[in-house]
Enzyme design. Structure first.
Site, PDB file in Angstrom:
ATOM      1  N   ARG A  20       0.879  -1.008   0.026  1.00  0.00           N
ATOM      2  CA  ARG A  20       0.027   0.141   0.037  1.00  0.00           C
ATOM      3  C   ARG A  20       0.738   1.256  -0.187  1.00  0.00           C
ATOM      4  O   ARG A  20       0.589   2.131  -0.771  1.00  0.00           O
ATOM      5  CB  ARG A  20      -0.906  -0.264   1.437  1.00  0.00           C
ATOM      6  CG  ARG A  20      -1.541   1.353   1.208  1.00  0.00           C
ATOM      7  CD  ARG A  20      -2.862   1.560   2.227  1.00  0.00           C
ATOM      8  NE  ARG A  20      -2.868   0.237   3.287  1.00  0.00           N
ATOM      9  CZ  ARG A  20      -2.146   0.566   4.559  1.00  0.00           C
ATOM     10  NH1 ARG A  20      -1.387   1.550   4.777  1.00  0.00           N
ATOM     11  NH2 ARG A  20      -2.095  -0.301   5.242  1.00  0.00           N
ATOM     12  N   TYR A  60     -16.074  17.619 -15.583  1.00  0.00           N
ATOM     13  CA  TYR A  60     -16.110  16.221 -15.786  1.00  0.00           C
ATOM     14  C   TYR A  60     -17.321  15.852 -14.703  1.00  0.00           C
ATOM     15  O   TYR A  60     -17.146  16.009 -13.709  1.00  0.00           O
ATOM     16  CB  TYR A  60     -14.973  15.294 -15.489  1.00  0.00           C
ATOM     17  CG  TYR A  60     -15.189  13.905 -15.423  1.00  0.00           C
ATOM     18  CD1 TYR A  60     -15.395  13.138 -16.990  1.00  0.00           C
ATOM     19  CD2 TYR A  60     -15.248  13.183 -14.434  1.00  0.00           C
ATOM     20  CE1 TYR A  60     -15.832  12.008 -16.689  1.00  0.00           C
ATOM     21  CE2 TYR A  60     -15.357  11.812 -14.160  1.00  0.00           C
ATOM     22  CZ  TYR A  60     -15.574  11.112 -15.415  1.00  0.00           C
ATOM     23  OH  TYR A  60     -15.859   9.815 -15.583  1.00  0.00           O
ATOM     24  N   ASP A  98      -6.692  18.977 -14.297  1.00  0.00           N
ATOM     25  CA  ASP A  98      -7.104  18.029 -14.911  1.00  0.00           C
ATOM     26  C   ASP A  98      -6.632  17.772 -16.057  1.00  0.00           C
ATOM     27  O   ASP A  98      -7.228  18.542 -17.051  1.00  0.00           O
ATOM     28  CB  ASP A  98      -8.510  17.677 -14.787  1.00  0.00           C
ATOM     29  CG  ASP A  98      -8.940  16.125 -15.193  1.00  0.00           C
ATOM     30  OD1 ASP A  98      -8.393  15.705 -15.990  1.00  0.00           O
ATOM     31  OD2 ASP A  98     -10.132  15.936 -14.737  1.00  0.00           O
ATOM     32  N   LYS A 149      -7.470   6.843 -19.466  1.00  0.00           N
ATOM     33  CA  LYS A 149      -7.885   7.464 -20.774  1.00  0.00           C
ATOM     34  C   LYS A 149      -6.658   7.250 -21.780  1.00  0.00           C
ATOM     35  O   LYS A 149      -6.279   6.045 -21.862  1.00  0.00           O
ATOM     36  CB  LYS A 149      -8.456   8.696 -20.724  1.00  0.00           C
ATOM     37  CG  LYS A 149      -9.572   9.056 -19.695  1.00  0.00           C
ATOM     38  CD  LYS A 149     -10.791   8.144 -19.788  1.00  0.00           C
ATOM     39  CE  LYS A 149     -11.765   8.023 -18.624  1.00  0.00           C
ATOM     40  NZ  LYS A 149     -12.016   9.358 -18.158  1.00  0.00           N
TER      41      LYS A 149
END
Ligand SMILES: *Cc1c(COP(=O)(O)O)cnc(C)c1O
Length: 379
Positions: A46, A98, A170, A195
């Protein structure tokens, strides 16, 4: 070092144990210590995993940053950024954000006392108008989805600096191949790696990149404390995807330009939204801050009938009807009934998402075939 060389080489090195040229998928949760506290830099996955670590270094390099952090999704990366704030802090963001970013701001973080303002950022005076002593973050997304509006990153950075606030950009739609927000004054870059960076529609992942050591320490603290990390296998896939990012983006841009011009010339098409057109309202800013205009295009149909748009998205054969974007294959979407269906009609039409709006993620296939497909569907 220039972009393509960095994309292929930064962060990765032949495996010291075997010489394997590709970074191994370190599918392990923990690491054996020789004695208490005596380890090789990895204690628990982690906190840090070698495959993820290689990707984080690679992403930092291609964004011209110093520190990268990868998360289980783009939204998990956004979740981390907002957790850097305190109750009462204010965030200024764009009104055509978004949808998922809007949802996490409004439905998750507002109840913890954070305040979000949404303004039309294509005119940066609207950002300035909302700045006050509580402003702690300016959140820019450019180009925006699906209207392809462009926001001036440098101007937003100046406002953020003067306000003592962080600027987070972003950069999902542009990618670091086309746009470098950190060079323009942003403090943090956020990605939906899902993406273009992944590029092959096979991974959900998010990332944050910064140059600032104090911000990075805070990001790593939250990444480890909240635990929304990405997996070694996914990190491997994205490292592989990034090796061809520059090749794919060149082709996305080339195909995008050809498709945008075809659409603009088609008698049934009304408006085409693509920042490469000199007539695009923010073209000058796009030309200033981007190195190409990408393969994301939206367009409306003459008459603006819902049934016409639904017929077109049904008739295409090569373009797949799907949400998401940025993969090698071309996708088509209908924002009013898909990504923006939860926004009331009146609201969404205010930002341009009308019934006949169609969004394309132009892939890297042969552009003649893509245009032929759109032509038969439109005719
Ligand atoms: C997809 C997307 C996100 C969210 O990323 P996920 O990986 O789906 O969580 C955020 N911003 C933009 C611009 C996106 O396209």
């Amino acid at each position: 070092m220039k972009f393509a060389t960095k994309a292929i080489h930064e962060g990765v090195a032949p495996d010291p144990a075997t010489g394997a040229i590709m970074t191994p998928i370190y599918q392990t949760s923990t690491y054996v210590q020789e004695g208490v506290g005596n380890h090789k830099g990895y204690e628990y996955s982690r906190t840090l995993n070698p495959t993820r670590h290689a990707l984080e270094k690679n992403l930092a390099a291609i964004e011209n940053g110093k520190f990268g952090a990868c998360f289980g999704s783009g939204l998990a990366a956004i979740d981390c950024v907002i957790k850097m704030l305190n109750p009462g802090d204010e965030v200024i963001s764009t009104h055509d954000l978004y949808g998922g970013s809007y949802r996490i701001f409004k439905t998750i973080f507002e109840k913890y006392g954070l305040v979000f303002h949404f303004v039309d950022m294509t005119d940066v005076r609207n950002i300035q108008a909302k700045v006050n002593a509580k402003t702690k973050m300016i959140w820019v997304e450019t180009p925006t989805n699906p209207m392809m509006n462009i926001i001036d990153i440098q101007a937003a950075a100046e406002i953020a600096r003067a306000a003592g606030a962080w600027l987070c950009v972003d950069n999902t739609f542009a990618t670091p191949f086309l746009q470098s927000p950190l060079d323009l004054g942003a403090d943090i870059v956020m990605h939906s790696v899902t993406k273009y960076l992944g590029g092959h529609s096979d991974v959900i992942m998010g990332a944050l990149i910064t140059k600032d050591e104090a911000i990075a320490q805070e990001i790593y603290r939250i990444q480890n404390s909240s635990g929304a990390v990405t997996a070694p296998m996914d990190s491997f896939l994205v490292l592989r995807g990034i090796k061809t990012l520059h090749l794919r983006m060149e082709r996305h841009c080339f195909n995008g330009e050809k498709v945008a011009h075809f659409l603009a010339s088609h008698p049934r098409v009304d408006k085409v939204f693509w920042p490469g057109f000199t007539a695009h309202p923010n073209h000058d800013i796009a030309a200033k801050q981007m190195r190409g205009f990408g393969g994301m295009i939206s367009f409306t149909l003459k008459g603006n009938h819902l049934e016409d748009a639904l017929a077109v998205v049904k008739k295409v054969e090569l373009f797949a009807l799907a949400e998401s974007l940025g993969g090698v294959e071309s996708l088509i979407g209908h924002p009013a009934t898909m990504t923006h269906a939860s926004i009331p009609k009146e609201e969404r039409e205010k930002s341009g998402v009308v019934d006949s709006l169609i969004r394309l993620s132009v892939g890297v296939e042969d552009v003649e075939d893509l245009i032929e497909d759109l032509r038969q569907a439109l005719d």
